[in-house]
Design an enzyme around this catalytic site. Structure first.
Site, short mmCIF file in Angstrom:
data_model
loop_
_atom_site.label_atom_id
_atom_site.label_comp_id
_atom_site.label_asym_id
_atom_site.label_seq_id
_atom_site.Cartn_x
_atom_site.Cartn_y
_atom_site.Cartn_z
N GLU A 79 -27.40 -16.37 -22.59
CA GLU A 79 -28.01 -17.07 -21.45
C GLU A 79 -29.53 -17.08 -21.59
OE1 GLU A 79 -27.53 -18.94 -19.16
OE2 GLU A 79 -25.76 -18.55 -17.96
N ASP A 80 -30.15 -18.06 -21.01
CA ASP A 80 -31.62 -18.04 -20.94
C ASP A 80 -32.07 -17.20 -19.75
OD1 ASP A 80 -30.35 -20.13 -19.50
OD2 ASP A 80 -32.27 -21.04 -19.05
N PHE A 125 -41.14 -19.38 -10.76
CA PHE A 125 -40.46 -20.54 -11.33
C PHE A 125 -40.94 -20.73 -12.76
CE2 PHE A 125 -37.93 -24.23 -9.73
CZ PHE A 125 -37.61 -24.67 -11.00
N ASP A 175 -35.80 -25.39 -17.63
CA ASP A 175 -36.30 -26.68 -17.13
C ASP A 175 -36.68 -26.65 -15.66
OD1 ASP A 175 -33.57 -26.54 -16.09
OD2 ASP A 175 -33.80 -28.66 -15.60
N ARG A 192 -38.22 -28.34 -21.18
CA ARG A 192 -37.34 -27.50 -22.00
C ARG A 192 -37.89 -27.32 -23.42
NH1 ARG A 192 -32.30 -26.77 -19.35
NH2 ARG A 192 -31.52 -28.57 -18.22
N ASP A 245 -29.98 -15.39 -12.74
CA ASP A 245 -30.70 -15.55 -11.49
C ASP A 245 -29.78 -15.04 -10.37
OD1 ASP A 245 -31.80 -17.00 -9.14
OD2 ASP A 245 -33.06 -18.03 -10.58
N LYS A 279 -27.62 -26.11 -20.72
CA LYS A 279 -28.52 -26.39 -21.83
C LYS A 279 -29.57 -25.31 -22.01
CE LYS A 279 -28.45 -31.12 -20.26
NZ LYS A 279 -29.28 -31.97 -19.38
N GLY A 280 -29.80 -24.53 -20.95
CA GLY A 280 -30.95 -23.64 -20.93
C GLY A 280 -31.08 -22.68 -22.11
N LYS A 303 -33.72 -12.06 -13.51
CA LYS A 303 -34.43 -12.11 -12.22
C LYS A 303 -33.63 -11.30 -11.20
CE LYS A 303 -36.93 -16.50 -11.64
NZ LYS A 303 -36.92 -17.79 -10.93
C1 PRP Z 1 -29.41 -22.16 -15.33
C2 PRP Z 1 -29.52 -21.19 -16.48
C3 PRP Z 1 -28.32 -20.30 -16.31
C4 PRP Z 1 -28.08 -20.31 -14.82
C5 PRP Z 1 -28.56 -19.03 -14.22
O1 PRP Z 1 -28.55 -23.20 -15.66
O2 PRP Z 1 -29.52 -21.84 -17.72
O3 PRP Z 1 -27.18 -20.80 -16.98
O4 PRP Z 1 -28.84 -21.40 -14.28
O5 PRP Z 1 -28.55 -19.08 -12.82
P1 PRP Z 1 -27.53 -18.28 -11.92
O6 PRP Z 1 -27.61 -16.84 -12.34
O7 PRP Z 1 -28.12 -18.47 -10.53
O8 PRP Z 1 -26.19 -18.86 -12.04
P2 PRP Z 1 -28.47 -24.60 -14.88
O9 PRP Z 1 -27.25 -24.61 -14.02
O10 PRP Z 1 -29.78 -24.88 -14.21
O11 PRP Z 1 -28.23 -25.61 -16.08
P3 PRP Z 1 -29.11 -25.76 -17.42
O12 PRP Z 1 -28.78 -24.58 -18.30
O13 PRP Z 1 -28.65 -27.04 -18.00
O14 PRP Z 1 -30.57 -25.76 -17.02
#
Ligand code: PRP
Length: 179
Positions: A98-99, A151, A158, A164, A102, A42-43, A130
């Site tokens: 992507e948002d 964070f 979120d 969000r 990480d 969802k991000g 990041k």
């Molecule tokens: C978050 C974010 C990315 C992902 C990045 O999604 O939206 O899609 O993590 O992290 P990574 O590089 O460590 O994989 P999350 O799984 O938290 O779901 P969300 O988008 O619903 O918040």
């Protein structure tokens, strides 16, 4: 500012500038193509909607829900496809939005999956990067903003499904996620 935040990282105005620059970059890179833009839910939803509306290139849109964090602040390392795309990516010029990148596990999983399904090109755009948290060697083609190991929440991002809908991005107070 929301009371749970310690500071703002990107204001609404700064986000709008980043979106405009990313859209212009995509327009140049994909000139003459008919790309399929994919929001990793969802991000990325807020960034995605602003980004595709700022583009001049006629794009089609689709959505995929991928989750790896749950309520934790550490990636499970195995991003789970909760909802798949409606469209086929075969022979398409895919833009993955992507948002945040990480650990990089989500981006890696998406690239392997969508290239494996026959996408002809794969362009990735992220609002935040990041790099200090990376576990796999992968990088978005375009990153709007590099950030340290803070964070951050808001504008799609979120903590335990909250924050969000804030229209800006800020750093969450430590006491919120350490209690
Ligand atoms: C978050 C974010 C990315 C992902 C990045 O999604 O939206 O899609 O993590 O992290 P990574 O590089 O460590 O994989 P999350 O799984 O938290 O779901 P969300 O988008 O619903 O918040």
């Amino acid at each position: 500012m929301n009371k749970d935040l310690q500071s703002i990282v990107l204001t609404q105005e700064q986000i709008a500038e980043k979106v405009k620059a990313a859209a212009a970059w995509l327009d140049e890179r994909l000139a003459g193509k008919k790309p399929l833009a994919i929001s990793v839910l969802k991000g990325s939803v807020m960034f995605f909607c602003d980004l595709v509306r700022a583009m001049q290139t006629p794009v089609q849109i689709d959505f995929m829900t991928v989750s790896s964090y749950g309520a934790s602040s550490e990636s499970s390392g195995m991003p789970k496809i909760v909802m798949d795309l409606a469209a086929s990516v075969k022979d398409r010029d895919v833009i993955l939005v992507e948002d945040i990148v990480d650990s990089g596990y989500t981006l890696q999983r998406m690239r392997d999956l969508l290239m494996g399904r026959g996408a002809s090109t794969f362009t990735t755009v992220t609002l935040f990067d990041k790099p200090s948290r990376r576990k796999v060697d992968i990088k978005a083609d375009y990153s709007c903003f590099e950030i340290g190991d803070e964070f951050i929440v808001g504008y799609g991002l979120d903590y335990a499904q909250q924050y969000r809908t804030l229209p800006y991005v800020g750093i969450l107070k430590r006491e919120i996620y350490e209690k």
